[in-house]
Enzyme design. Structure first.
Site, PDB file in Angstrom:
ATOM      1  CG  HIS A 198      -2.023   1.013   1.069  1.00 31.51           C
ATOM      2  ND1 HIS A 198      -1.828   2.346   1.340  1.00 31.51           N
ATOM      3  CD2 HIS A 198      -3.301   0.896   0.639  1.00 31.51           C
ATOM      4  CE1 HIS A 198      -2.947   3.010   1.088  1.00 31.51           C
ATOM      5  NE2 HIS A 198      -3.856   2.149   0.666  1.00 31.51           N
ATOM      6  CG  ASP A 351      -6.703   4.460   0.767  1.00 29.65           C
ATOM      7  OD1 ASP A 351      -7.738   5.037   0.370  1.00 29.65           O
ATOM      8  OD2 ASP A 351      -5.858   3.969   0.008  1.00 29.65           O
TER       9      ASP A 351
END
Ligand code: FES
Length: 396
Positions: A198, A351
């Site tokens: 990520h 997120d």
């Protein structure tokens, strides 16, 4: 990029409203409503007091997903017993216990606060801590989640890089919990088992490293050696096909690319136990070897754990920085803090989960695929269980 900046600013704006005494998210408190979405945060946990050390070690040493020993039911407890005093001493030296629960609760509260703002349709969100070796255990988290009547539950590994020994062990514990219990029909489950690449995770490490680089004199700064360090793994597990080494390497590569500095870097491995060969080079050996090569300025970056624990606070800070590096003649060594409550890290968590809730997948093919040389019936049956839990596909 603009979205990332918005996300981080949103998390920054939440910070002053958070208090350590919260046990559930702000919206749950304010509205008095039942949580709609549960986020189950999986981790190994660590003893909060020295009294918990013995049981903690016993659970690790008898967990065949984590470590495989000959005659484990007898040898495991024997090793746990033998190591208890030494490990208690180490916890006493870092203030008496592990801060993993404190950090996981802080991260969970901040994460669910952010999610409440980002995704009102699935709010209120509530986090549940599911540890493997100390309370609150996997069973505690799932019992509470059912009691709260959540409609949607995201099982979220707090190990960004998947290993069959860590996240895999927690998955098997969830399967064990539901072995003799009805799977709740009114809860929709899904799984985030890995998130090593990520961009915001890479960004938080890059920001931490950048801060630390500025502690070095500008004349040496570009030559400071960045040593990424992660918990090692037995070579047997690597040869079975465990994805952990390449997922750790993926986080390292993403971090270096986000950092964009000319410094050299390497990935090294720490915390080996027992006589069998593990993934090398070992962190302490690497510090000594580099010192011999004339590398006297080093930054240590724990890259595979999202909060402080005994391996950072004791092994890295006390054993390697204060002792090994000094004896080896290293002039300056800095240890980068783990992500903890860094706003960029909370934005990363938010997120990952928000994206998952909006776009899935609920269960990844990567998780369902076993290691090529896996011979564990436990792995096989737990993957079948997750198909059933999440997709409603009956075991083959
Ligand atoms: Fe990796 Fe079983 S050891 S799936």
């Amino acid at each position: 990029m603009i979205n990332m900046i918005k996300l981080i600013s949103r998390v920054y704006s939440l910070r002053p409203r958070l208090s350590a005494s919260y046990s559930v998210t702000q919206s749950v408190i304010e509205t008095g409503k039942r949580p709609k979405t549960g986020i189950v945060m999986l981790n190994m946990g660590g003893p909060e007091t020295t009294d918990q050390v013995k049981d903690y070690l016993l659970r690790i040493m008898t967990d065949r997903d984590m470590i495989q020993l000959p005659v484990q039911s007898r040898l495991g407890p024997w090793i746990a017993n033998r190591r208890t005093e030494e490990v208690q001493k180490k916890y006493a030296e870092i203030g008496g216990g592990s801060p993993i629960l404190k950090w996981t609760n802080t991260q969970g509260r901040m994460l669910t606060e952010a999610l409440d703002q980002m995704l009102p349709e699935s709010a209120p969100h509530k986090h549940y801590v599911a540890f493997r070796y100390v309370p609150p255990f996997t069973a505690d988290a799932f019992t509470q989640l059912e009691r709260d009547g959540v409609q949607r539950a995201v099982i979220f590994s707090q190990y960004p890089q998947y290993s069959c020994a860590t996240t895999g062990s927690s998955m098997n514990a969830i399967a064990d919990f539901y072995k003799n219990r009805k799977i709740p029909e009114n809860v929709k489950f899904s799984l985030i088992e890995r998130w090593a690449g990520h961009p915001l995770l890479a960004r938080v490490f890059a920001e931490r490293i950048s801060e630390n680089l500025h502690r070095f004199d500008s004349r040496v700064r570009d030559n400071v050696l960045i040593l990424f360090t992660a918990h090692s793994l037995p070579l047997k597990a690597v040869s079975r096909g465990d994805t952990y080494p390449h997922e750790v390497a993926a986080t390292v590569a993403a971090t270096m690319s986000a950092l964009s500095v000319p410094n050299p870097h390497r990935l090294v491995w720490q915390s080996k136990v027992g006589p069998l060969p593990w993934l090398q080079p070992y962190t302490d050996d690497a510090i000594k070897a580099y010192a011999k090569q004339g590398r006297k300025h080093i930054i240590l970056v724990p890259i595979a754990f999202v909060n402080e624990h005994i391996e950072t606070l004791h092994e890295l800070d006390i054993e390697y920085c204060d002792e090994v590096a000094k004896e080896a003649g290293v002039e300056q060594i800095e240890r980068v803090a783990t992500p903890n409550d860094h706003p960029t890290f909370i934005a990363a968590l938010a997120d990952v989960v928000a994206n998952h809730l909006k776009n899935g997948p609920k269960l990844s093919n990567q998780f369902l695929t076993r290691c090529p040389h896996c011979v564990s019936a436990r792995c096989q049956s737990s993957k079948q269980f997750f198909k059933q839990l999440i997709s409603g596909v009956i075991s083959e």
